[in-house]
Design a protein around this motif. Structure first.
Motif, PDB file in Angstrom:
ATOM      1  N   ILE A 343       0.868  -1.177   0.000  1.00  0.00           N
ATOM      2  CA  ILE A 343       0.000   0.000   0.000  1.00  0.00           C
ATOM      3  C   ILE A 343       0.902   1.223   0.000  1.00  0.00           C
ATOM      4  CG2 ILE A 343      -1.756   1.240   1.333  1.00  0.00           C
ATOM      5  CD1 ILE A 343      -2.686  -1.431   0.028  1.00  0.00           C
ATOM      6  N   ASN A 344       0.507   2.250  -0.733  1.00  0.00           N
ATOM      7  CA  ASN A 344       1.429   3.343  -1.031  1.00  0.00           C
ATOM      8  C   ASN A 344       1.912   4.121   0.190  1.00  0.00           C
ATOM      9  OD1 ASN A 344       1.694   6.465  -1.922  1.00  0.00           O
ATOM     10  ND2 ASN A 344       2.545   5.105  -3.461  1.00  0.00           N
ATOM     11  N   SER A 345       1.085   4.247   1.210  1.00  0.00           N
ATOM     12  CA  SER A 345       1.508   5.045   2.363  1.00  0.00           C
ATOM     13  C   SER A 345       0.752   4.605   3.604  1.00  0.00           C
ATOM     14  CB  SER A 345       1.224   6.528   2.108  1.00  0.00           C
ATOM     15  OG  SER A 345      -0.177   6.735   2.030  1.00  0.00           O
ATOM     16  N   ARG A 346       1.270   4.988   4.735  1.00  0.00           N
ATOM     17  CA  ARG A 346       0.598   4.661   5.984  1.00  0.00           C
ATOM     18  C   ARG A 346      -0.788   5.298   6.024  1.00  0.00           C
ATOM     19  NH1 ARG A 346       2.185   2.779  10.682  1.00  0.00           N
ATOM     20  NH2 ARG A 346       4.409   2.963  10.238  1.00  0.00           N
ATOM     21  N   ALA A 347      -0.863   6.543   5.554  1.00  0.00           N
ATOM     22  CA  ALA A 347      -2.161   7.242   5.579  1.00  0.00           C
ATOM     23  C   ALA A 347      -3.194   6.476   4.753  1.00  0.00           C
ATOM     24  CB  ALA A 347      -1.997   8.660   5.039  1.00  0.00           C
ATOM     25  N   GLN A 348      -2.773   5.998   3.588  1.00  0.00           N
ATOM     26  CA  GLN A 348      -3.709   5.274   2.733  1.00  0.00           C
ATOM     27  C   GLN A 348      -4.103   3.956   3.378  1.00  0.00           C
ATOM     28  OE1 GLN A 348      -5.292   6.498   0.346  1.00  0.00           O
ATOM     29  NE2 GLN A 348      -6.395   4.628  -0.172  1.00  0.00           N
ATOM     30  N   LEU A 349      -3.137   3.300   3.993  1.00  0.00           N
ATOM     31  CA  LEU A 349      -3.421   2.035   4.680  1.00  0.00           C
ATOM     32  C   LEU A 349      -4.466   2.263   5.765  1.00  0.00           C
ATOM     33  CD1 LEU A 349      -2.785  -0.950   5.081  1.00  0.00           C
ATOM     34  CD2 LEU A 349      -0.937  -0.278   6.634  1.00  0.00           C
ATOM     35  N   GLU A 350      -4.299   3.353   6.485  1.00  0.00           N
ATOM     36  CA  GLU A 350      -5.257   3.620   7.556  1.00  0.00           C
ATOM     37  C   GLU A 350      -6.649   3.894   7.015  1.00  0.00           C
ATOM     38  OE1 GLU A 350      -3.117   6.393  10.003  1.00  0.00           O
ATOM     39  OE2 GLU A 350      -1.907   4.677  10.698  1.00  0.00           O
ATOM     40  N   ARG A 351      -6.696   4.580   5.892  1.00  0.00           N
ATOM     41  CA  ARG A 351      -8.015   4.835   5.291  1.00  0.00           C
ATOM     42  C   ARG A 351      -8.674   3.518   4.851  1.00  0.00           C
ATOM     43  NH1 ARG A 351     -11.720   7.909   3.137  1.00  0.00           N
ATOM     44  NH2 ARG A 351     -12.595   7.318   1.123  1.00  0.00           N
ATOM     45  N   ILE A 352      -7.884   2.642   4.258  1.00  0.00           N
ATOM     46  CA  ILE A 352      -8.435   1.357   3.820  1.00  0.00           C
ATOM     47  C   ILE A 352      -8.949   0.576   5.028  1.00  0.00           C
ATOM     48  CG2 ILE A 352      -7.859  -0.866   2.758  1.00  0.00           C
ATOM     49  CD1 ILE A 352      -5.720   0.695   1.102  1.00  0.00           C
TER      50      ILE A 352
END
Lengths: 489, 333, 265
Positions: A343-352
């Motif tokens: 996943i591209n970034s921690r922020a994106q992972l958290e959103r998912i």
């Protein structure tokens, strides 16, 4: 009937790690801003690290462009536009673009590895999709540079001037190509801002511009975060803004540019329906569904994130889909056998994670194939939600991750109704063997791209862009030139 | 049987394959059976472009080192070493049998192949030469390769090769009948041949290069499996194109659907056109991704080939020694 | 002794009917009492347009062309009436000719604006123009008839449904035009015309979530505010001129749809 397990002595079949050689790419420790043909120290004096999302290791440090840097870049672009580029013979302009296309091909392996390192996508995708398509875009638009009056007869096309371009992190080099190639072909100069998490291939592209001997200032690349993008959008020295990214930011840009007369194209989010009829070629539809949502970890604005299955085959299709997911290989993006990268970034992972949790909470049934997630880095297992209601957040909001929501329908009308019941309108998929139904569905779907019996195909000759809140303007094809031209009709 | 009746019968039979296991016979007078359930195996259709794209993607799977050596040895064990020439003689077949038993005299760890595949005339000699080796004798039959003779003669031919000692029979389907829509003719013939095979394993050659579409390949695969095939096989080797990766994928998907629905386990044999170790590994990748490790055994997957063996042997030695090899160091038969 | 003429009541044109403003208000313009449309009239007009959109968009291009040509016929027949409420016969003639010109585009747009795209792979790929949906038009104040027709015709011929706000200072021509539209074959709801104050109606239309595009040609000083409001649902914004005639004006209210299909046996 003999049980297959008794008859055979199965071989343990494992794909050995097949990592692409990493040493083909050498990052500098630090990258300045590419302004006026050279990498310069940022006037902001600010830098930030860029990492590999698969390992969280730092790859390099890049400049964070501030307002003054943006101003310098726009100035350089304006200067290049007025002093040479706009009056250069179009055939010469074309040759620069051809040169860039060739250089991208020559450096394709390096760029693919860099893309996978910095963005987390599987090397097979960066190698087979992102980089070749990026080169193809330059090759395609190169040919238009000296044929614009044939593309727009009776309209006397002329370049706009300086274009500010802001691109996302999901296809860093490819989005750069989608932006820069038509802009330059039309005779503009550009200031491009890569995404905060994926600046490195754009900086290699800066070196490609140097190798191509592109006149200084024709392409300027300013790295940074959201604030850099905001400075660019607010800069009044631009004739054009092209943005690819979230609908939320797109709306903010549209508001910001209200009344300024600055031309704007927006390529925003999506929540595509992938509609599967009971007569489809089933195994190929499964492949299309998988490609539709798990390609690039689902970090695709046109991803087929809502699967609409006709009820008679729903059970069968879901069973086949789940089994297919078991064969997906998640892991090292640089491994040639990897299907799902980081996943591209921690922020994106958290959103998912947040949206997936909401899906479970709202009552959808979750399935994830058994798969071991690496300890370091950002990872999310391919996920299928069944028993999803149209009202659930996972059926409404763009997740931008490897998460599929499965809904069912009974008739074509119901499929259309559900597919169009969204604020977005970027893409859609239809799977059926019946030709007239394909054309009927293609006509009624309110989406800019309709893939029939295929999904997630891209080509420089093919216009791409959305209806409704998925944005306006097209990229690709003859249509992709228009946003970079004015007409002296 | 009149043509219309035959076609109606074949249509019903083919369609009812999908539903026969579960559907009750209609009870109302004058009614007829309709396929009503959405079940596997669906006759269905195949999208050529997506199928080929998937096969191409699987062909890019990369396997290295230990896995590769295991895969190459598996390929040897899966091989039906084949000679099907008008010029074949007992001497030629005998040499081939030696090669089949011990493919690489220099490296005795290399296993024997699965079978030797020959014309009926040469079955007895091959059987004698291979006695006790574990290597099976496969005979082509049913007016191979064209299949253009009467069912009675085909069945007689099969009975004969079984008597001569063939462990496996590679029959061809009647493509003329298939392509003109007389599916019941094809089906009945396979049934009769299966019966004539007795204990011998039946491989049904579809000759995919003559079927024209993947839809036909899928349909013929289902037809053959429904009629009792132990294996479905792509080609005779006499028609181009012979085996291809996508056609094999298409057939494996049909095998998978039959297994899902009926529990019946059917093997697969791509034949013709597979000449390099690299290709063989690509086929094994497709097999693995489609049917899993359970199918990765000579009981359920074979390569029909002649020149493939030496390339695999060269690659095995290269894997073991790290040195690139020359064909001069491997016997040609 | 002379006869007392029967006066016309100038009303709105919504969903094919001529209602008074829901607010019950009028304002005086050009010596007449003209309906002063309210927020709820905007709502009703958008609902009517949305309802009519699918049918109009789905009408065969050839038929759409004929419907527009029929509108030109109706305008010609009312030329005197129209001339009386605009700058005169010349403006009417030009407006009629413009409608005829656009009528001819209906079944040519896809050929000029669409394409088939040679992608590198076994796929057939084509791009076709489709109407955007419900289009709001803020007509220029002048020319009263020509300005509205120049903005309306391109939106219509592409298959959109329209909610137009008439010239605030010269609204009578728009109502006269509405009567021509009502007697032509344009389906009810495809064109809706509101009279009233642009400063009130414009922002409601610009912020309306069921309006897909807004033409701000007549918006004047409010343009920036309207464009800002239009971002609420990423509206397409057209900034044209009161007197242009071009297929690209039609393109402002079109979406390009690209369709892919594999080519295989």
């Amino acid at each position: 009937m003999t049980d297959v397990r008794q008859r055979t002595s199965p071989l343990e079949w494992e794909y050995a790690p097949a990592p692409e050689a990493r040493d083909i790419v050498k990052f500098q420790e630090r990258y300045g801003l590419f302004i006026g043909g050279e990498l310069v120290e940022p006037r902001s004096k600010e830098w930030f690290p860029t990492i590999s999302p698969a390992t969280e290791e730092q790859l390099a440090e890049v400049a964070l462009a501030g307002a003054e840097d943006v101003d310098a870049a726009v100035g350089a672009a304006r200067n290049a536009f007025e002093n040479g580029w706009s009056t250069l013979r179009p055939a010469e302009r074309a040759k620069y673009l051809y040169r860039i296309a060739r250089l991208l091909q020559e450096r394709s392996r390096e760029l693919a590895v860099a893309e996978s390192l910095n963005g987390g996508k599987p090397i097979k995708e960066s190698r087979d999709v992102d980089v070749p398509l990026a080169a193809a875009h330059f090759f395609y638009y190169a040919g238009w540079a000296d044929k614009l009056e044939y593309a727009f007869p009776n309209r006397r096309p002329a370049p706009l001037g300086v274009a500010g371009q802001i691109i996302p992190w999901n296809f860093p080099l490819l989005m750069l190509a989608w932006k820069i190639a038509p802009a330059l072909a039309a005779g503009n100069t550009v200031v491009l801002k890569p995404a905060e998490t994926t600046p490195l291939t754009a900086l290699i592209f800066a070196d490609v511009c140097r190798q191509a001997e592109l006149p200084a200032g024709v392409v300027n690349i300013i790295t940074g975060d959201g604030s850099t993008g905001a400075h660019l959008v607010r800069h009044r020295g631009l004739d054009k803004i092209a943005f690819t990214g979230s609908t939320e930011v797109g709306k903010a840009i549209q508001r910001e540019l209200a009344g300024t007369g600055t031309r704007l194209t927006l390529e925003l989010g999506g929540k595509a329906a992938n509609i599967v009829f009971d007569d489809c070629a089933l195994d190929q539809a499964i492949e299309g569904i998988v490609n539709g949502i798990y390609f690039n970890q689902g970090h695709v604005c046109c991803a087929g994130s809502r699967l609409l299955v006709q009820e008679p085959i729903a059970e069968l299709l879901i069973a086949k889909l789940k089994r297919r997911l078991e064969t997906l290989r998640l892991g090292d993006p640089l491994d040639k056998n990897t299907d799902i990268g980081a996943i591209n970034s921690r922020a994106q992972l958290e959103r998912i994670r947040e949206l997936v949790a909401s899906g479970e909470e709202e009552g959808a049934e979750i399935y994830q194939p058994p798969c071991v997630l690496p300890e370091k880095g950002y990872w999310f297992a391919p996920t299928v939600f069944t028993n999803v209601a149209q009202s659930y957040r996972i059926a409404q909001e763009e997740i931008f991750g490897p998460v599929l929501s499965v809904l069912t329908f009974r008739t074509p009308d119901e499929a259309i109704e559900k597919a169009n019941n969204t604020a977005y309108g970027l893409s859609a998929g239809v799977w059926t063997e019946k030709g007239s139904r394909i054309l009927c569905m293609a006509q009624r779907l309110r989406a800019g791209v309709v893939w029939a019996n295929t999904f997630n195909r891209f080509d420089p000759a093919s216009p791409f862009g959305g209806y409704k809140e998925s944005g306006f303007g097209r990229e690709g094809g003859r249509h992709g030139l228009e946003p970079y031209l004015r007409f002296e009709e | 049987m009149a043509r219309e009746q035959e076609m109606a019968a074949s249509a019903t039979r083919l369609d009812s394959m999908a539903a026969a296991s579960t559907l009750p016979t209609p009870s109302f007078p004058g009614g007829f059976e309709l396929p009503l359930a959405f079940r596997l195996p669906r006759i269905g259709s195949v999208d050529a472009v997506a199928l080929e794209a998937r096969a191409a993607e699987l062909a890019k799977r990369s396997i290295k080192k230990d896995s590769k050596l295991a895969a190459l040895e598996l390929a040897v064990r899966m091989m039906d070493l084949t000679t099907l020439e008008g010029a074949d003689t007992p001497g030629k077949v005998s040499a081939l049998c030696s090669k089949a038993i011990r493919p690489d005299p220099v490296d005795r760890t290399v296993p024997s192949v699965a079978a030797v595949c020959v014309y009926p005339n040469l079955v007895a000699g091959a059987k004698a030469r291979l006695a006790g080796s574990g290597v099976k004798v496969a005979s082509v039959a049913t007016a191979f390769p064209s299949g253009q003779t009467s069912t009675a003669l085909k069945v007689a031919e099969v009975r004969e090769v079984v008597v001569l000692g063939a462990d496996e029979v590679d029959m061809v389907i009647d493509r003329g009948a298939f392509l003109s829509g007389r599916y019941s003719k094809v089906y009945d013939e396979i049934c009769q041949v299966k019966e004539a095979c007795g204990e011998a394993h039946l491989k049904v050659i579809l000759e995919t290069g003559e079927l024209g579409t993947y839809d036909n390949v899928r349909r013929a695969s289902l037809l053959a499996m429904a009629a009792g095939a132990d294996f479905v096989k792509t080609s005779t080797g006499k028609v181009s194109p012979a085996a291809t990766l996508p056609v094999t994928l298409c057939m494996l998907e049909a095998v998978r659907d039959v297994h899902d629905e009926t529990g019946r386990v059917v093997g697969m044999k791509p034949a013709g056109g597979i000449r390099t170790a690299k290709q063989a590994i690509q086929y094994l990748c497709v097999l693995h991704e489609t049917l899993g490790t359970q199918w990765m055994t000579p009981d359920l997957f074979r390569f029909g080939a002649s020149s493939l063996l030496n390339d695999v042997l060269m690659q095995i030695r290269k894997q073991k020694t790290g040195v690139y090899q020359s064909l001069d160091y491997f016997t040609s038969d | 002794m002379s006869r007392l003429p029967v006066r016309k009541t100038y009303k709105l044109f919504v969903g094919g009917t001529f209602p008074r403003s829901e607010s019950g208000r009028t304002y005086e313009a050009e010596g007449q009492n003209v309906a002063h449309a309210s927020r709820k009239d905007v709502r009703d007009a958008v609902v009517a347009a949305r309802k009519a959109f699918a049918g109009w968009a789905g009408t065969a291009a050839y038929n759409r062309g004929q419907v527009l040509y029929r509108l030109a016929e109706m305008m010609e027949a009312r030329a005197d009436n129209l001339a009386a409420v605009c700058s005169g016969r010349d403006e009417v003639d030009a407006a009629v000719d413009r409608v005829v010109w656009y009528a001819g585009w209906a079944d040519k747009l896809a050929q000029v604006l669409g394409s088939s795209n040679p992608v590198s792979g076994p796929y057939f790929n084509f791009t076709v123009p489709e109407p955007t949906g419900v289009v709001a038009i803020l007509a220029p104040d002048e020319p009263a008839l020509g300005g509205l027709v120049s903005r309306l015709a391109p939106a219509l011929v592409g298959g959109n449904a329209v909610v137009a706000v008439a010239s605030e200072t010269h609204p009578l021509a728009a109502i006269e035009l509405a009567e021509a539209i009502a007697t032509s074959d344009v389906p009810a709801g495809v064109v809706n015309i509101l009279t009233g104050f642009r400063a009130e109606l414009g922002p409601i239309l610009a912020g309306h979530m069921d309006v897909n595009a807004i033409d701000v040609t007549g918006a004047g000083d409010d343009t920036a505010d309207l464009e800002r409001a239009a971002a609420a649902n990423v509206k397409r914004v057209a900034r044209g001129s009161a007197d242009s005639q071009s297929p690209w004006e039609i393109a402002s209210f079109l979406e390009m749809k690209t369709v892919w299909h594999p080519v295989g046996q």
